[in-house]
Design a protein around this motif. Structure first.
Motif, PDB file in Angstrom:
ATOM      1  N   VAL A 270       0.823  -1.293   0.003  1.00  0.00           N
ATOM      2  CA  VAL A 270       0.001  -0.053   0.149  1.00  0.00           C
ATOM      3  C   VAL A 270       0.899   1.202  -0.017  1.00  0.00           C
ATOM      4  O   VAL A 270       1.772   1.149   0.952  1.00  0.00           O
ATOM      5  N   ASP A 271       0.574   2.144  -0.827  1.00  0.00           N
ATOM      6  CA  ASP A 271       1.290   3.564  -1.103  1.00  0.00           C
ATOM      7  C   ASP A 271       0.680   4.492  -0.100  1.00  0.00           C
ATOM      8  O   ASP A 271      -0.555   4.455  -0.133  1.00  0.00           O
ATOM      9  N   GLY A 272       1.391   5.580   0.399  1.00  0.00           N
ATOM     10  CA  GLY A 272       0.735   6.583   1.069  1.00  0.00           C
ATOM     11  C   GLY A 272       1.799   7.712   1.433  1.00  0.00           C
ATOM     12  O   GLY A 272       3.048   7.609   0.948  1.00  0.00           O
ATOM     13  N   PRO A 273       1.457   8.702   2.062  1.00  0.00           N
ATOM     14  CA  PRO A 273       2.136   9.912   2.101  1.00  0.00           C
ATOM     15  C   PRO A 273       3.483   9.345   3.113  1.00  0.00           C
ATOM     16  O   PRO A 273       4.611   9.837   2.962  1.00  0.00           O
ATOM     17  N   THR A 274       3.294   8.443   4.192  1.00  0.00           N
ATOM     18  CA  THR A 274       4.121   8.250   4.976  1.00  0.00           C
ATOM     19  C   THR A 274       3.865   6.655   5.477  1.00  0.00           C
ATOM     20  O   THR A 274       2.852   6.371   5.449  1.00  0.00           O
ATOM     21  N   ALA A 275       4.816   6.071   5.964  1.00  0.00           N
ATOM     22  CA  ALA A 275       4.686   4.687   6.450  1.00  0.00           C
ATOM     23  C   ALA A 275       3.844   4.669   7.598  1.00  0.00           C
ATOM     24  O   ALA A 275       2.758   3.830   7.834  1.00  0.00           O
ATOM     25  N   GLU A 276       3.952   5.585   8.472  1.00  0.00           N
ATOM     26  CA  GLU A 276       3.082   5.848   9.701  1.00  0.00           C
ATOM     27  C   GLU A 276       1.713   6.145   9.476  1.00  0.00           C
ATOM     28  O   GLU A 276       0.831   5.540   9.985  1.00  0.00           O
ATOM     29  N   VAL A 277       1.244   7.021   8.308  1.00  0.00           N
ATOM     30  CA  VAL A 277      -0.152   7.220   8.056  1.00  0.00           C
ATOM     31  C   VAL A 277      -0.739   5.768   7.731  1.00  0.00           C
ATOM     32  O   VAL A 277      -1.827   5.634   7.835  1.00  0.00           O
ATOM     33  N   VAL A 278      -0.160   5.262   6.520  1.00  0.00           N
ATOM     34  CA  VAL A 278      -0.573   3.752   5.989  1.00  0.00           C
ATOM     35  C   VAL A 278      -0.595   2.901   7.425  1.00  0.00           C
ATOM     36  O   VAL A 278      -1.822   2.337   7.342  1.00  0.00           O
ATOM     37  N   ALA A 279       0.294   2.907   8.136  1.00  0.00           N
ATOM     38  CA  ALA A 279       0.038   2.011   9.276  1.00  0.00           C
ATOM     39  C   ALA A 279      -1.067   2.216   9.960  1.00  0.00           C
ATOM     40  O   ALA A 279      -2.026   1.229  10.405  1.00  0.00           O
ATOM     41  N   GLY A 280      -1.386   3.526  10.581  1.00  0.00           N
ATOM     42  CA  GLY A 280      -2.631   4.000  11.075  1.00  0.00           C
ATOM     43  C   GLY A 280      -3.853   3.473  10.348  1.00  0.00           C
ATOM     44  O   GLY A 280      -4.739   3.014  10.861  1.00  0.00           O
ATOM     45  N   GLN A 281      -3.994   3.740   9.063  1.00  0.00           N
ATOM     46  CA  GLN A 281      -5.140   3.125   8.429  1.00  0.00           C
ATOM     47  C   GLN A 281      -5.196   1.676   8.297  1.00  0.00           C
ATOM     48  O   GLN A 281      -6.510   1.183   8.500  1.00  0.00           O
ATOM     49  N   LEU A 282      -4.455   0.893   8.367  1.00  0.00           N
ATOM     50  CA  LEU A 282      -4.226  -0.649   8.468  1.00  0.00           C
ATOM     51  C   LEU A 282      -4.524  -1.020   9.774  1.00  0.00           C
ATOM     52  O   LEU A 282      -5.072  -2.131   9.893  1.00  0.00           O
ATOM     53  N   ALA A 283      -4.531  -0.154  10.764  1.00  0.00           N
ATOM     54  CA  ALA A 283      -4.610  -0.718  12.375  1.00  0.00           C
ATOM     55  C   ALA A 283      -6.092  -1.241  12.433  1.00  0.00           C
ATOM     56  O   ALA A 283      -6.416  -2.015  13.358  1.00  0.00           O
ATOM     57  N   ALA A 284      -6.974  -0.341  11.821  1.00  0.00           N
ATOM     58  CA  ALA A 284      -8.505  -0.786  11.795  1.00  0.00           C
ATOM     59  C   ALA A 284      -8.737  -2.037  11.581  1.00  0.00           C
ATOM     60  O   ALA A 284      -9.809  -2.866  11.804  1.00  0.00           O
ATOM     61  N   PHE A 285      -8.030  -2.958  10.854  1.00  0.00           N
ATOM     62  CA  PHE A 285      -7.827  -4.318  10.719  1.00  0.00           C
ATOM     63  C   PHE A 285      -7.557  -5.223  11.641  1.00  0.00           C
ATOM     64  O   PHE A 285      -7.918  -6.361  11.609  1.00  0.00           O
ATOM     65  N   GLY A 286      -7.205  -4.540  12.549  1.00  0.00           N
ATOM     66  CA  GLY A 286      -6.436  -5.417  13.857  1.00  0.00           C
ATOM     67  C   GLY A 286      -5.564  -6.523  13.396  1.00  0.00           C
ATOM     68  O   GLY A 286      -4.739  -6.433  12.597  1.00  0.00           O
ATOM     69  N   ALA A 287      -5.723  -7.814  13.823  1.00  0.00           N
ATOM     70  CA  ALA A 287      -4.997  -9.080  13.796  1.00  0.00           C
ATOM     71  C   ALA A 287      -5.213  -9.615  12.018  1.00  0.00           C
ATOM     72  O   ALA A 287      -4.511 -10.622  11.925  1.00  0.00           O
ATOM     73  N   ARG A 288      -6.243  -9.054  11.482  1.00  0.00           N
ATOM     74  CA  ARG A 288      -6.300  -9.474  10.129  1.00  0.00           C
ATOM     75  C   ARG A 288      -5.378  -9.166   9.055  1.00  0.00           C
ATOM     76  O   ARG A 288      -5.544  -9.636   7.886  1.00  0.00           O
TER      77      ARG A 288
END
Length: 319
Positions: A270-288
């Motif tokens: 997944v591409d995004g402005p920063t790795a931290e921003v993308v990680a925050g978006q992916l956090a909503a999926f939890g352990a999935r």
């Protein structure tokens, strides 16, 4: 070629009301002899064109008559009315379309009216309650672009306090549901998202346009620069099969799905402005979803886990 020239002569005559042979010749870049022949040919063809000799004379349409000739083909008319459908047009554009319909030859009017009703553009994001907040500024900026006036722009960038600056409005661009002003500033050409414009006050001073300015080319350059910043970082992860459809809707062109792994999960990037921003978006999926790299993305998720546990408490057991 002569047919095109006769059409151009008629439209020029209609727009000016009265013309001289010399004016027609200069406008169409032909000889005065050819211009006179063309005017006479229009009259012979039954178009109410007449000449008046003497001082102040010239060629005119009888009684100020107007032709319904537009020069548009049926396909061009359909395309125009489909793109500018009356259901979403501004009041000014709807008025212009009504005038154009009246000017069309009768066989083409019903086609145009049907096309106007056949298309609608809804630029509202499903997640936004109000997409019209910038309307007053949009009108002011449109006038400034057309009139060529500088503007004192009140603007609040993302995460920045509001500020006021004087800019040279050069054009407007619509992309992905948002409208942008392209303007020249002390720092060079840049874009301003209209939803973040707070005020737009014309100064009356004339706009200075950069030499050779071409709006489509400038917009492509500015948009590419913006997209580079928005896609500056890439995060690699592994995703549970049931998440892939959701990820595709969430990230669209920023998501790439790789090969399926032995456990049935898939590798994704997944591409995004920063790795931290993308990680925050992916956090909503939890352990999935398990983020693999870069390390700063994993570190961001670890910090989020600690913060959330501190707020909500760690569960005694995980089912």
């Amino acid at each position: 070629m002569r047919a095109d020239r006769l059409v151009a002569t008629l439209l020029f005559l209609q727009s000016r009301g009265r013309v001289t042979v010399a004016e027609v010749a200069a406008e169409l870049e032909i000889s005065e002899r050819t211009a006179r022949r063309d005017l006479e040919a229009l009259s012979t063809a039954g178009i109410p064109v007449y000449s008046q000799r003497g001082r102040g004379g010239g060629w005119s349409l009888v009684g100020g008559a107007r032709t319904d000739l537009t020069g548009l083909t049926a396909e061009e008319i359909r395309s125009l009315f489909l793109r500018a459908g009356s259901a979403t047009a501004t009041p000014q554009l709807r008025t212009a379309l009504r005038k154009l319909v009246r000017a069309l030859p009768a066989p083409l009017r019903s086609d145009a009216e049907a096309a106007a009703r056949a298309h609608i553009v809804d630029a509202t994001d499903w997640t936004r309650a109000d997409a019209t907040a910038a309307a007053p500024q949009l009108d002011a900026l449109r006038r400034a672009v057309v009139d060529g006036h500088q503007v004192r722009l009140g603007y609040a960038g993302p995460g920045k306090p509001a500020s006021v600056r004087t800019v040279h409005p050069l054009g407007l661009a619509f992309k992905a549901g948002n409208e942008y002003l392209v303007a020249d500033t002390e720092g060079g050409l840049r874009t301003f998202r209209l939803s973040r414009v707070l005020t737009a006050e014309p100064t009356g001073a004339p706009v200075t346009r950069p030499e050779g300015f071409d709006l489509p080319a400038v917009w492509r350059s500015l948009a590419a620069r913006l997209e580079d910043r928005m896609l500056a970082a890439t995060v690699r992860a592994r995703a549970e099969p049931g998440t892939l459809a959701i990820l595709e809707r969430l990230f669209e062109g920023r998501l790439r799905i790789g090969e399926k792994l032995p456990d049935g999960w898939s590798e994704v990037t997944v591409d995004g402005p920063t790795a931290e921003v993308v990680a925050g978006q992916l956090a909503a999926f939890g352990a999935r979803i398990e983020v693999l790299d870069p390390p700063q993305a994993r570190e961001r998720l670890a910090r989020l886990a600690v913060e959330l546990a501190r707020v909500y408490g760690a569960p005694d057991s995980v089912p």
